[in-house]
Scaffold this active site. Sequence first.
Site, mmCIF file in Angstrom:
data_model
loop_
_atom_site.group_PDB
_atom_site.id
_atom_site.type_symbol
_atom_site.label_atom_id
_atom_site.label_comp_id
_atom_site.label_asym_id
_atom_site.label_seq_id
_atom_site.Cartn_x
_atom_site.Cartn_y
_atom_site.Cartn_z
ATOM 1 N N HIS A 205 88.745 -7.040 23.691
ATOM 2 C CA HIS A 205 87.556 -6.389 24.661
ATOM 3 C C HIS A 205 87.779 -8.418 25.714
ATOM 4 O O HIS A 205 87.490 -9.734 25.257
ATOM 5 C CB HIS A 205 86.613 -7.684 24.243
ATOM 6 C CG HIS A 205 85.153 -7.425 25.077
ATOM 7 N ND1 HIS A 205 85.086 -6.449 26.191
ATOM 8 C CD2 HIS A 205 84.376 -7.841 25.534
ATOM 9 C CE1 HIS A 205 84.211 -6.894 27.191
ATOM 10 N NE2 HIS A 205 83.641 -7.704 26.873
ATOM 11 N N ASP A 207 87.669 -10.247 29.037
ATOM 12 C CA ASP A 207 86.615 -10.695 30.230
ATOM 13 C C ASP A 207 87.481 -10.683 31.521
ATOM 14 O O ASP A 207 87.969 -12.173 31.098
ATOM 15 C CB ASP A 207 84.959 -11.227 29.881
ATOM 16 C CG ASP A 207 84.614 -10.641 28.875
ATOM 17 O OD1 ASP A 207 83.733 -9.646 29.035
ATOM 18 O OD2 ASP A 207 84.879 -11.611 27.660
ATOM 19 N N ASP A 321 80.097 -3.965 26.440
ATOM 20 C CA ASP A 321 79.821 -4.899 26.519
ATOM 21 C C ASP A 321 79.080 -4.986 27.598
ATOM 22 O O ASP A 321 77.858 -5.513 27.886
ATOM 23 C CB ASP A 321 81.160 -6.117 26.567
ATOM 24 C CG ASP A 321 79.913 -7.548 26.501
ATOM 25 O OD1 ASP A 321 79.317 -7.817 25.798
ATOM 26 O OD2 ASP A 321 80.794 -8.708 26.997
ATOM 27 N N ASP A 459 86.120 -10.324 21.002
ATOM 28 C CA ASP A 459 86.432 -10.578 22.265
ATOM 29 C C ASP A 459 87.808 -11.023 21.957
ATOM 30 O O ASP A 459 88.394 -12.283 20.639
ATOM 31 C CB ASP A 459 85.374 -11.521 22.733
ATOM 32 C CG ASP A 459 84.449 -10.904 22.603
ATOM 33 O OD1 ASP A 459 84.627 -10.028 22.601
ATOM 34 O OD2 ASP A 459 83.122 -11.905 22.909
ATOM 35 N N HIS A 603 80.871 -7.091 33.986
ATOM 36 C CA HIS A 603 79.440 -7.546 33.342
ATOM 37 C C HIS A 603 79.181 -9.088 32.672
ATOM 38 O O HIS A 603 78.177 -9.474 32.564
ATOM 39 C CB HIS A 603 79.548 -6.571 32.607
ATOM 40 C CG HIS A 603 80.477 -6.488 31.181
ATOM 41 N ND1 HIS A 603 81.671 -6.048 30.826
ATOM 42 C CD2 HIS A 603 81.055 -7.972 30.047
ATOM 43 C CE1 HIS A 603 82.952 -6.964 30.479
ATOM 44 N NE2 HIS A 603 81.588 -7.625 29.776
HETATM 45 ZN ZN LIG Z 1 82.328 -8.648 27.952
#
Ligand SMILES: [Zn+2]
Length: 1168
Positions: A205, A207, A321, A459, A603
């Site tokens: 994951h 971000d 998420d 993550d 997000h």
């Molecule tokens: Zn995230």
Amino acid sequence: MKRWVAIVGPAIFLFSCAWMYLMMEVRDPDRPTTTMKPYLAQQLNTVIESIDKDFKELEKEKNDLARQLTHAMAKNPKLAAMVKETTRPLEQSISHDQQQQQQQQQQGAPTGVGAVDDAVKKREVAMPALSRPTFKFVQPVASGDVCSVTNAMPSKTGIKMDEFLEKEDFADIDGGVWKQGFELSYSMSDFDKEPLHVFVVPHSHNDPGWLKTVEGYYEAQTRSILNNIVNFLSEKSDRKFIWAEMSYLSMWWNEQGDNMKEKFRKLVRNKQLEIVTGGWVMNDEANTHYFAMIDQMIEGHEWIRHNVGENIIPSSGWAIDPFGHSPTMAYILKRMKFDFMLIQRTHYIVKKQFARQKSLEFSWKQTWDSTQGNTDMLTHMMPFYSYDVPHTCGPDPKVCCQFDFRRLAGGKLTCPWRINPVPINDGNVEARAEMLLDQYRKKSRLFRTNVLLIPLGDDFRYDLVMDAQNQFNNYEALMTYINNTPRLKAKVQFGTLSDYYNELIKRAGKDASGLPKDFPSVGGDFFTYTDRNDDYWSGYFTSRPFYKNLDRVLETTLRASELLFSVSHALVAQTSGKVEFDSGAAFSDLVQARRTVGLFQHHDGITGTARMEVVVDYGKKLINAYHGLMGMMRNAVSAFLQAKAAVKVTLSETSARPAHDSLETLTVIDMASAPRLVTIYNPLARARTSVVRLLVNDRNIEVVNSDLKPVPFQLSPSWQTADEPDKINFEILIKVFALPLGVTSLLLRKTSTAASLASTTLLSSTKSNPEFNVNAGSASAFSVENSQYKLDFDTKGMLKSIFTKSSQTTTNVALKFLVYGTVIRPGHKPGAYLFFPAGPAEPHGHDVNPVVRVVRGSLCNTVSVHWPQITHHLSIYNIDGLESFGIDIENIVDITQHNQKEFIMRLETDVKPTDAVYYTDLNGFTMQKRKYNGKLPTQGNFYPLPAMAFLEDSRQRLSLASAQPLGSSSLQPGWLEVVLDRRLMQDDDRGLGQPVTDNKPTKSSFRLLLEQKPAAAEETAGSAHATLMANMLLELFMHHPISYVSSSPYTDPTVPAPLSGIAQAGLPCNLFMVNLRTLQKEGGSGLPQPGSHRALLVHNKGFDCRYAVPDFCMTTNSQVNLGALFEGLHLRSVQNVSLSLAHRHNDVSPFTPVSIRPLEIEAYNLEL
Ligand SMILES: [Zn+2]
């Protein structure tokens, strides 16, 4: 009484006839007959057909209405009087109409200048959108019509989320090892008939910005992650992986040589590596608008097509998420032809109850869908607390953590349950495999088939070679053992989401609509999310509101730019080099802005949940993209004017936002360099009359149109402080008429006499100033009015009630500012994600008498109230056209001096719905019913307000349009509140590690609309929709005109007449042009270049057909003749495409009308 009805009925009929014929005139351009004949015939046929239909409809309507009215009025004399009053404007409308057309000619459409296109002038006279609208009711005419769809009963849904929440008791009972669930058990005989088939799905994951910036993460981890994935997967063909974020993939791609790119492509082709969702980011689903959700998907899918391969089209959605989930996402993925989607963060009680009913896999349908499965999207909801390894292998995190081989002894990461994993070897493989399978089998009991999905990641995982090695090698050892041991009755393999989906469908079988047989269906949304206890994630609906507002500014600027670029680029192409326009540079500004808007939908972007330095980084990216677009549009307007009117002019901006954290201010237009040409671009695909606001440094001023005739304007003081006018600069408000996607030009000239100033009344101030027409006095109640409303205010300048002139009714609407405090105690820590109000909100500034400024002008009345920390403006317009129905609110909030506080604006009204029901939108796409739930804490009763909310009772509806996403609620019947800003001094334990203290003066804007509900209106069987008026007012509000001014004195004798970018008739009122997005030229190297293909997205907006619609609205026709719409731009081909353009279907002839299905968004690939 009967006689009166007999007069009004035909009046409606006659008025409609007159307008329909005027419409025909619009469609009758002066073209050579040779090319026009077939086209014109087609056009006329379409129009005549629709007239015919409308005639029948009107006839029926007239008769029905007459019958109902006679009946009702005979019984009720009060009603009779009211109806007569309401419909008086209708009787007068015909004579009125002529008068107004003359006015329009004066204001917008010149009669003397022949420089451009004579046809333009003639047709402008017929433009109906300018008149002060009267109203009509629409009735469904055919099965494909908006009203027949919105009135239809939605098809049966297994679980309706609003009903589910109402029935649920929210008891948080300890479930044992699965704390928020229940005990799970199985028998080995469960796997006799169908062995367990497990797909272990490795993922990482990433971000694009959170604790680090997107570049920071890329440098530190993501580059290595992608390198590791390619290398590890290339080693063994049964290793698999999924990847979601195209923003990161494109960064990595730009650094790779041909060899690595080809390795990546090969992995995708042989289905080892699956691109899931394929958006620029994994977007937030609460604060996002559907424009940006779709756009960031198009950007991702187009990137894939140009780089990874033409036939690589994502088909599985992956959203582990986002903090709560919206059915808009299901709709979008469905229309992009996805097979499957996965969601994770839903209320723990929802997970538990869905798990009990084996409903974690379901078809997610739109609440308005009345068909069998047309919008159904197969969805998988993950059952446990998180997407990390401890919460994905099965119910017991203590056991699952031992199968996260990143946590092997010696690494930094360990298991919080204090039992760490051990490497798998021959000696322990049997015991370990049994342990893992026990978890798998238990988890499988929550689903309807023996096919099981096990995500394997967290993550930024697989960043270290060691991490990838440990994970793959140890799982391979386990898989080999299990797959070679028949008594275990299981097959375990690495897989992608598509692998899982294909096996699931094989086991479950397909029903008629291609979905697994006998799976439940769900309607509604998954807000408001909580992961544990009373920790509701409703804080992020408002966190960092400054950037939530800036996001919408950038989005609407991007949309405006896309449409203008496409039109200008096509126009310039026709001039064979006569008009200079650097389309390459302009296109690169567009691409940068698309990617920036896309990035911010992440997000942790628009949600306001990133660290302060990352928020600044996002802010700078947003403002750079904005500057790029404003500059691009300046050049595109010039090119447009040159191509269409042979006028060459260099333009400057009329407002500025110098930095990422500055509010927009008007730029002074220096009248020493008069005359100045002002150009106004209308980004709507419909004509409009609106007010444009500029700043000038001279009172001796006039505004003229292309005919050099005066244009109405209002000169108001500009204010240095609450009650001190600027001595030099003045605000000039100009009433502007503009054609669809068109440009209107006006001239600002100096005059020998000073223009009169709008009158200002100051309350609670002593600063009278006759020179500036300012009268001061003590506090008192007052009112302001326009043609629609009379608004009453209290002594502190706050709105108290609205008197609607047409119905002669008064509605109490008290506008208040209040403050929530918070109490910090264990388990109550509000922060960027979480909202924890201490108790009811307290009034803000009740002990002060603020300075109130009331400016009454010919075009606009504005009440400004200067509260401590809040500057509040409320405006109404005195113009014909729709915008006189809106009441505009603008607040500038500075919360920096108020720690642990949340500021709100509340409307306390007597629009009192039964059962405390109210409605908020989902992503600007649909309206969702909400109801105050006493079983939830206050914070659990807040919902996202991305664009619109409304309250409705038996008499009326109050709609609130919002220019930015914010949190909202209705805590008592008749109340509607919106959180404006929040400042919280601690972290809320969700990983951010920071409080929210980077507040800055923040603007929020709203538009109110009050509508009377027709007496005969029944409750709808179908789903809830905004009214057509609310939709249109929101469009006018968000997609405001964009003005530029000539950089130097304008000496050309010709001022261009109002020009249209597309056909002057524009789109019908219910159709919204979401985008007209120029696609990248195929092939070629170097920077992306614009091609001649454009993606057209049109939304056929649903509306509540019980409410009256403006008379000029042709809403029963969902068909568009694209060839006619893009007249003058030479539409060469039209292709039906999926919503992200990835699936390209059949070609249709440009002049064959296309049907935009009601409530749907359709996409076309146009060549023009
Ligand atoms: Zn995230």
